[in-house]
Design a protein around this motif. Structure first.
Motif, mmCIF file in Angstrom:
data_model
loop_
_atom_site.group_PDB
_atom_site.id
_atom_site.type_symbol
_atom_site.label_atom_id
_atom_site.label_comp_id
_atom_site.label_asym_id
_atom_site.label_seq_id
_atom_site.Cartn_x
_atom_site.Cartn_y
_atom_site.Cartn_z
ATOM 1 N N ASP B 211 -3.005 -17.714 17.198
ATOM 2 C CA ASP B 211 -3.148 -18.297 15.560
ATOM 3 C C ASP B 211 -2.438 -17.388 14.834
ATOM 4 O OD1 ASP B 211 -5.247 -19.972 15.628
ATOM 5 O OD2 ASP B 211 -6.807 -18.877 15.803
ATOM 6 N N CYS B 212 -1.499 -17.020 16.270
ATOM 7 C CA CYS B 212 -0.882 -15.225 15.498
ATOM 8 C C CYS B 212 0.561 -15.556 15.657
ATOM 9 C CB CYS B 212 -1.389 -13.782 15.380
ATOM 10 S SG CYS B 212 -3.035 -13.799 15.818
ATOM 11 N N CYS B 213 1.643 -14.898 14.739
ATOM 12 C CA CYS B 213 3.056 -15.485 14.861
ATOM 13 C C CYS B 213 3.306 -14.518 16.233
ATOM 14 C CB CYS B 213 3.710 -15.449 13.953
ATOM 15 S SG CYS B 213 3.823 -13.657 13.004
ATOM 16 N N PRO B 214 4.683 -14.208 16.621
ATOM 17 C CA PRO B 214 5.048 -13.385 17.070
ATOM 18 C C PRO B 214 5.718 -12.334 16.582
ATOM 19 C CG PRO B 214 6.679 -15.675 17.391
ATOM 20 C CD PRO B 214 5.323 -15.653 16.634
ATOM 21 N N VAL B 215 6.118 -10.644 16.917
ATOM 22 C CA VAL B 215 6.830 -10.731 16.271
ATOM 23 C C VAL B 215 8.326 -10.506 17.381
ATOM 24 C CG1 VAL B 215 7.498 -7.955 16.014
ATOM 25 C CG2 VAL B 215 5.069 -8.822 16.413
ATOM 26 N N SER B 216 8.938 -10.878 15.814
ATOM 27 C CA SER B 216 11.096 -11.167 16.062
ATOM 28 C C SER B 216 11.673 -10.438 16.044
ATOM 29 C CB SER B 216 10.543 -12.347 15.495
ATOM 30 O OG SER B 216 9.868 -13.748 16.069
ATOM 31 N N ASP B 217 12.359 -10.227 16.321
ATOM 32 C CA ASP B 217 14.084 -10.280 15.833
ATOM 33 C C ASP B 217 14.619 -11.540 15.663
ATOM 34 O OD1 ASP B 217 13.474 -7.823 16.629
ATOM 35 O OD2 ASP B 217 14.542 -8.286 18.407
ATOM 36 N N GLY B 218 15.385 -11.307 14.388
ATOM 37 C CA GLY B 218 16.419 -13.140 14.391
ATOM 38 C C GLY B 218 17.012 -12.586 12.532
ATOM 39 N N GLY B 219 17.529 -13.472 12.483
ATOM 40 C CA GLY B 219 18.750 -13.946 10.917
ATOM 41 C C GLY B 219 19.079 -15.099 11.135
#
Lengths: 249, 391
Positions: B211-219
């Motif tokens: 139910d939880c989003c992942p911890v991401s890097d990104g642009g």
């Protein structure tokens, strides 16, 4: 009088009870079989471990190199009391775990390698080998180390391992951690799953062939630049390489 | 005010990225410049939340504008927590609408995975009230869990509905090359099987892992331009037609009815009014599903469904690709990922692709009007955008 050197070099042949295969459903709905393999299966596994030697990510290279040598040593009778379990989905090899019996009461965990990342594939395989040590071999503790931060999180933190820092682990001689039977029992309800017996069709599929991983771990797209970027805040080389890799040049 | 168009887009994979934050911001900007066919811009806005805290980097905009060789364009960082991305787009909109600039580059970037998940979660938790929430150990998952519990009691949402959001958005992410999680999940695997509790344990009951989003890097990057510039470029015309922003009490417990997300309601209403459309006109939407419950709640607050009926629309399959109103075709924060400062720009990126007809296998047929909701804090600072395809 001739001497059979091979007989001297080979480990003592100690029989151990087998790991009964089990299966479990993953988050994606796929059923994964975990089973013990014999020496004859090792060459098929080595083929799929070897490419990971070149994956410089999350210590796959170190782990794969060591696992390769452990499997080869098992195959060529140069390690004492080792066992190997594999996890398969529709025959595809998705994890390999191994270890050995150090004494009647103590197990030595070697490696856990997930060839498909995510969905707790490696975690389920690790739990199975601990089950083998405690429930089948009847040992009181297993000595464990982790080469990668992911392993540290999965074993040291999730199982709340105890320190045995006065004991060097066989993997690199680093200080050991211990999973005791009490800690394993505490984690059993949340971390150890699986059903037995394995339905015939699943087990037959697994035994028929150890198929290659369909989505094995991969090295970073541009390792040199990724490493360099740690020191180069502008990272021009990385940008230009990525730019070219995506067909923009 | 002048009309404002989205003329270029770019994005990185949302995942763990092994290069510096300034490049995570610059790389999608390079793609966007190429996409637009431009080499210069008047101004750069960089959306980011945690660079100084997690990446030991301040003055990020100066680094980005230089990395891109876009000097002497003006450049600054916009920080509005998880809504930084849409806030930066709003700043870009105002710069062009006012006549101050003709071309503005808005790039969002975050590198959360430079630290471990606990530190990243703590960094995000600092947006809660420091004295009334944070010091008691409140994190975003814990706030969302309490919100979910209330929502379940009041509207009959169940854990199965939450899992259905996860299944849908993971399916969508499988169609998105840039998504963080390319893992199919099934209701049986995460809810019904004997192994489900291990596969999908509680993180903060009733919210589970999936139910939880992942911890991401990104642009992600969007280039905005005036009509004069946009019409010279050979791109489908996508206009940023509506912008809305609203706030709510910092502390969730001070809200008269905690299950009402008034800032979402207000921001969406403003955006729709400015665009001259209604929620029923929208063809595709990206909602801020950092937790599965938020997709359901936001789908009601923005006006797509009546209050308390979002989960019923989900059951009927209306929010799937091919349904009446596809939501989170990119995979959403849940599966595409949530690099906090970049998220709002990433949402806009997806909607612009959809309106251009360039969303490939996840394309919504004949999409003309798209909507984004970027949810800052725990709903205390929300920015909504409406995009329209014009030709």
């Amino acid at each position: 009088m001739s001497i059979d050197v091979e007989k001297i070099l080979r480990p003592t042949d100690n029989p151990f009870p087998p790991f009964q295969p089990k299966y479990m459903m993953l988050a994606g709905g796929e059923e994964m079989v975990i089973r013990q393999v014999s020496r004859e299966d090792i060459p098929d596994i080595l083929k799929h471990v070897e490419p990971l030697l070149h994956v410089e990510r999350d210590y796959y290279d170190v782990v794969a190199a060591r696992l390769y040598s452990e499997l080869l040593a098992y195959y060529r009778y140069r390690v004492q009391d080792e066992y190997v379990l594999v996890a398969q989905i529709n025959g595809e090899l998705v994890a390999v775990v191994n270890g050995r019996s150090l004494s009647k009461d103590v197990g030595m965990s070697y490696h856990t390698v997930a060839l498909r990342r995510g969905l707790r594939v490696g975690a389920h395989a690790f739990a199975s080998k601990m089950e083998y040590h405690f429930d089948i071999l009847g040992q009181k503790e297993v000595l464990i180390v982790a080469e990668s931060p992911i392993g540290f999180r999965r074993w040291m933190i999730e199982y709340e391992l105890e320190k045995r820092f006065h004991m060097a682990h066989e993997l690199g001689g680093v200080p050991s951690w211990s999973l005791t039977k009490e800690l394993f029992n505490k984690a059993r309800a949340t971390l150890v799953v699986g059903r037995r017996p394995v339905p015939k069709h699943l087990l037959e599929k697994a035994k028929a062939a150890i198929l290659p991983p369909t989505d094995p771990p991969k090295a970073p797209a541009d390792l040199l630049a990724a490493t360099r970027s740690m020191y180069d805040s502008t990272g021009t080389a990385l940008m230009s390489q990525r730019w070219q890799q995506e067909g923009n040049a | 005010m002048r009309e404002v168009y989205a003329v270029g887009v770019g994005i990185t994979s949302f995942t763990r990225l092994e290069y510096p934050l300034s490049e995570i911001a610059a790389y999608p900007a390079m793609m966007a410049l190429k996409d637009a066919g431009l080499s210069k811009v008047d101004h750069v806005y960089v959306a980011n939340m945690a660079a100084a805290r997690l990446n030991h980097q301040s003055g990020l905009a100066s680094a980005v504008v230089d990395t891109l060789s876009l000097t002497p364009a003006g450049a600054e960082v916009i920080e509005n927590g998880p809504a930084s991305g849409a806030s930066a787009l709003k700043q870009g909109y105002m710069a062009i609408a006012s006549g101050l600039h003709d071309v503005v580059l808005v790039t969002g970037a975050e590198r959360l995975r430079e630290v471990n998940n606990l530190e990243a979660t703590d960094a995000v938790a600092t947006l809660s009230h420091p004295l009334a929430e944070y010091i008691y150990g409140v994190t975003l998952p814990s706030l969302a869990a309490m919100f979910t519990r209330l929502y379940m009691q009041k509207y009959g949402v169940t854990e199965r509905h939450l899992a259905m959001v996860a299944v849908k958005n993971h399916d969508n992410a499988l169609l998105n090359f840039y998504a963080h999680l390319h893992e199919k999940v099934t209701l049986e695997g995460i809810l019904d099987s004997p192994e489900a509790m291990t596969n999908n344990p509680y993180v903060a009951e009733p919210l589970r892992f999936f139910d939880c989003c992942p911890v991401s890097d990104g642009g992600a990057c969007v280039i905005l331009a005036s009509a004069e510039v946009a019409k010279k470029l050979k791109k489908p015309l996508v206009r940023l037609a509506g912008v809305g922003q609203a706030t709510d009490s910092h502390c969730v417990h001070e809200r008269a009815e905690p299950t009402d997300l008034l800032a979402v309601r207000g921001a969406a209403a403003q955006a729709f009014k400015m665009a001259g459309v209604t929620p029923s006109d929208v063809n595709v939407a990206e909602l801020h599903d950092a937790f599965t419950i938020l997709e359901i709640a936001e789908s009601e607050e923005v006006g797509f469904f009546k209050k308390g009926q979002g989960h019923l629309a989900l059951e009927r399959g209306e929010t799937r690709i091919g349904g009446k109103l596809p939501i989170n075709t990119s995979g959403g924060l849940k599966a595409k990922g949530h690099p906090v400062g970049a998220t709002g720009v990433g949402q806009a990126h997806e909607i612009i692709l959809q309106l251009r007809g360039e969303a490939e296998k996840r394309q919504v047929k004949d999409a003309k009007i798209g909507f984004t909701c970027n949810f800052g804090g725990f709903g205390n600072n929300v920015v909504c955008l409406v995009f329209k395809r014009e030709n």
